[in-house]
Design a protein around this motif. Sequence first.
Motif, PDB file in Angstrom:
ATOM      1  N   HIS A  18      91.409 133.428  50.486  1.00  0.00           N
ATOM      2  CA  HIS A  18      91.862 132.982  49.108  1.00  0.00           C
ATOM      3  C   HIS A  18      91.956 134.117  48.145  1.00  0.00           C
ATOM      4  N   ALA A  19      91.222 135.237  48.293  1.00  0.00           N
ATOM      5  CA  ALA A  19      91.482 136.184  47.468  1.00  0.00           C
ATOM      6  C   ALA A  19      92.608 136.960  47.789  1.00  0.00           C
ATOM      7  N   GLN A  20      93.035 136.993  48.938  1.00  0.00           N
ATOM      8  CA  GLN A  20      94.544 137.591  49.292  1.00  0.00           C
ATOM      9  C   GLN A  20      95.590 136.820  48.712  1.00  0.00           C
ATOM     10  N   LEU A  21      95.265 135.329  48.574  1.00  0.00           N
ATOM     11  CA  LEU A  21      96.280 134.487  48.118  1.00  0.00           C
ATOM     12  C   LEU A  21      96.542 134.395  46.693  1.00  0.00           C
ATOM     13  N   GLY A  22      95.685 135.358  45.869  1.00  0.00           N
ATOM     14  CA  GLY A  22      95.622 135.473  44.480  1.00  0.00           C
ATOM     15  C   GLY A  22      94.715 134.222  43.968  1.00  0.00           C
ATOM     16  N   ILE A  23      93.900 133.334  44.591  1.00  0.00           N
ATOM     17  CA  ILE A  23      93.195 132.420  44.088  1.00  0.00           C
ATOM     18  C   ILE A  23      91.994 132.852  43.414  1.00  0.00           C
ATOM     19  N   THR A  24      91.693 132.708  42.107  1.00  0.00           N
ATOM     20  CA  THR A  24      90.619 133.127  41.436  1.00  0.00           C
ATOM     21  C   THR A  24      89.323 131.940  41.014  1.00  0.00           C
ATOM     22  N   ASN A  25      89.729 130.690  41.427  1.00  0.00           N
ATOM     23  CA  ASN A  25      88.786 129.973  40.879  1.00  0.00           C
ATOM     24  C   ASN A  25      87.858 129.846  42.074  1.00  0.00           C
ATOM     25  N   ILE A  26      87.095 130.699  42.246  1.00  0.00           N
ATOM     26  CA  ILE A  26      85.962 130.861  43.311  1.00  0.00           C
ATOM     27  C   ILE A  26      84.598 129.987  42.986  1.00  0.00           C
ATOM     28  N   ALA A  27      84.124 129.444  43.839  1.00  0.00           N
ATOM     29  CA  ALA A  27      82.773 128.633  43.575  1.00  0.00           C
ATOM     30  C   ALA A  27      81.900 129.216  42.765  1.00  0.00           C
ATOM     31  N   PRO A  28      81.106 128.688  41.706  1.00  0.00           N
ATOM     32  CA  PRO A  28      80.307 129.340  40.833  1.00  0.00           C
ATOM     33  C   PRO A  28      78.940 130.112  41.442  1.00  0.00           C
ATOM     34  N   GLU A  29      78.571 129.470  42.629  1.00  0.00           N
ATOM     35  CA  GLU A  29      77.501 130.194  43.204  1.00  0.00           C
ATOM     36  C   GLU A  29      77.829 131.382  43.898  1.00  0.00           C
ATOM     37  N   LYS A  30      79.114 131.478  44.479  1.00  0.00           N
ATOM     38  CA  LYS A  30      79.400 132.751  44.947  1.00  0.00           C
ATOM     39  C   LYS A  30      79.956 133.876  43.801  1.00  0.00           C
ATOM     40  N   THR A  31      80.327 133.357  42.829  1.00  0.00           N
ATOM     41  CA  THR A  31      80.803 134.343  41.592  1.00  0.00           C
ATOM     42  C   THR A  31      79.237 134.807  41.013  1.00  0.00           C
ATOM     43  N   ALA A  32      77.988 133.993  41.319  1.00  0.00           N
ATOM     44  CA  ALA A  32      76.811 134.416  40.647  1.00  0.00           C
ATOM     45  C   ALA A  32      76.060 135.337  41.608  1.00  0.00           C
ATOM     46  N   ALA A  33      76.681 135.516  43.103  1.00  0.00           N
ATOM     47  CA  ALA A  33      75.990 136.224  43.812  1.00  0.00           C
ATOM     48  C   ALA A  33      76.770 137.400  43.574  1.00  0.00           C
ATOM     49  N   VAL A  34      77.856 137.577  43.342  1.00  0.00           N
ATOM     50  CA  VAL A  34      78.650 138.634  43.050  1.00  0.00           C
ATOM     51  C   VAL A  34      78.014 139.365  41.983  1.00  0.00           C
ATOM     52  N   GLU A  35      77.600 138.866  40.931  1.00  0.00           N
ATOM     53  CA  GLU A  35      77.176 139.485  39.789  1.00  0.00           C
ATOM     54  C   GLU A  35      75.657 140.073  40.297  1.00  0.00           C
ATOM     55  N   VAL A  36      74.931 139.423  40.879  1.00  0.00           N
ATOM     56  CA  VAL A  36      73.537 139.874  41.383  1.00  0.00           C
ATOM     57  C   VAL A  36      74.007 141.223  42.038  1.00  0.00           C
ATOM     58  N   GLY A  37      75.057 141.071  43.095  1.00  0.00           N
ATOM     59  CA  GLY A  37      75.257 142.462  43.807  1.00  0.00           C
ATOM     60  C   GLY A  37      75.623 143.472  42.977  1.00  0.00           C
ATOM     61  N   LYS A  38      76.303 143.231  41.838  1.00  0.00           N
ATOM     62  CA  LYS A  38      76.668 144.461  40.933  1.00  0.00           C
ATOM     63  C   LYS A  38      75.423 145.057  40.362  1.00  0.00           C
TER      64      LYS A  38
END
Length: 270
Positions: free
Chosen positions: A81-101
């Motif tokens: 999805h990222a390679q296809l340029g789709i940015t509407n990732i699920a909220p729980e996955k977005t939160a996990a990315v923020e914690v990782g940062k």
Amino acid sequence: MGISYKKLKEIQNRQITEMSRMTPEHVKLYDEISTIARHAPADERTQEEWILSAGKAIVQAQRDNISARELYGPDLEQDIHAQLGITNIAPEKTAAVEVGKSSPTRGNSSTASSKKNANAVEPQPTENPEPVKRTPKWYAMIAWAALSFVMLIQGCVGLFVGWTGGDTEPFQHISLFSLLVAAVGGIALVEMLRRLAERPDDEGADKNTVPKVNLKGIIIYIVIVVLVLFVGYPLRDKLPVFTLAPWVSAVIGVVGLATVRPLFGQKKTA
């Protein structure tokens, strides 16, 4: 962004070509990522072009003795999805990315992300074939073929009438006026048929678009034929009339049709 049926089949045929070069293991992976890409919320053209590019990347990895699975991250669907340029990732996955940062492992995450982006496959644009150009040579070919066909028909009918004992006198004469009408009428007929048969697919437009008929072009060619008929008809008796035996007309017609390709066909270049 839509895609024409012709272009879709072209891309899919190239996908099959790439798949034929893969090992069974990579074919299985290619089928999996193709399914994910086609179910992704992206337009069809982007999906198919990305799948083709992914197939080329897998084949290249195979040549380099690298497992194609290493081209993608642990979450295959999210990576595609990222390679296809789709940015509407699920909220729980977005939160996990923020914690990782904000975690101490930020450096490792950045390194893995950079590696994944380096292996990302970008869709490659495909070239659209150029439409056939209408050159003087092209029109001359149509006129030549039309005249040859008229001569062949007149000769064959004259031979048949003579064989059945009928009068062949009407089939032993052909006027210059008739030849002009045959040539111009042949060009007009072919152009009208081409314009009526033109579809948006030929120009790479959306396959769902309703075909448009070029009425202006059709009217122009009809007017040309009408002008030839009305201007030339009064002169039909003043224009030269050629006397040809039916078998001569038939031979001329056969030779004319047989020489269309040698005279007007495109020469192959090395």
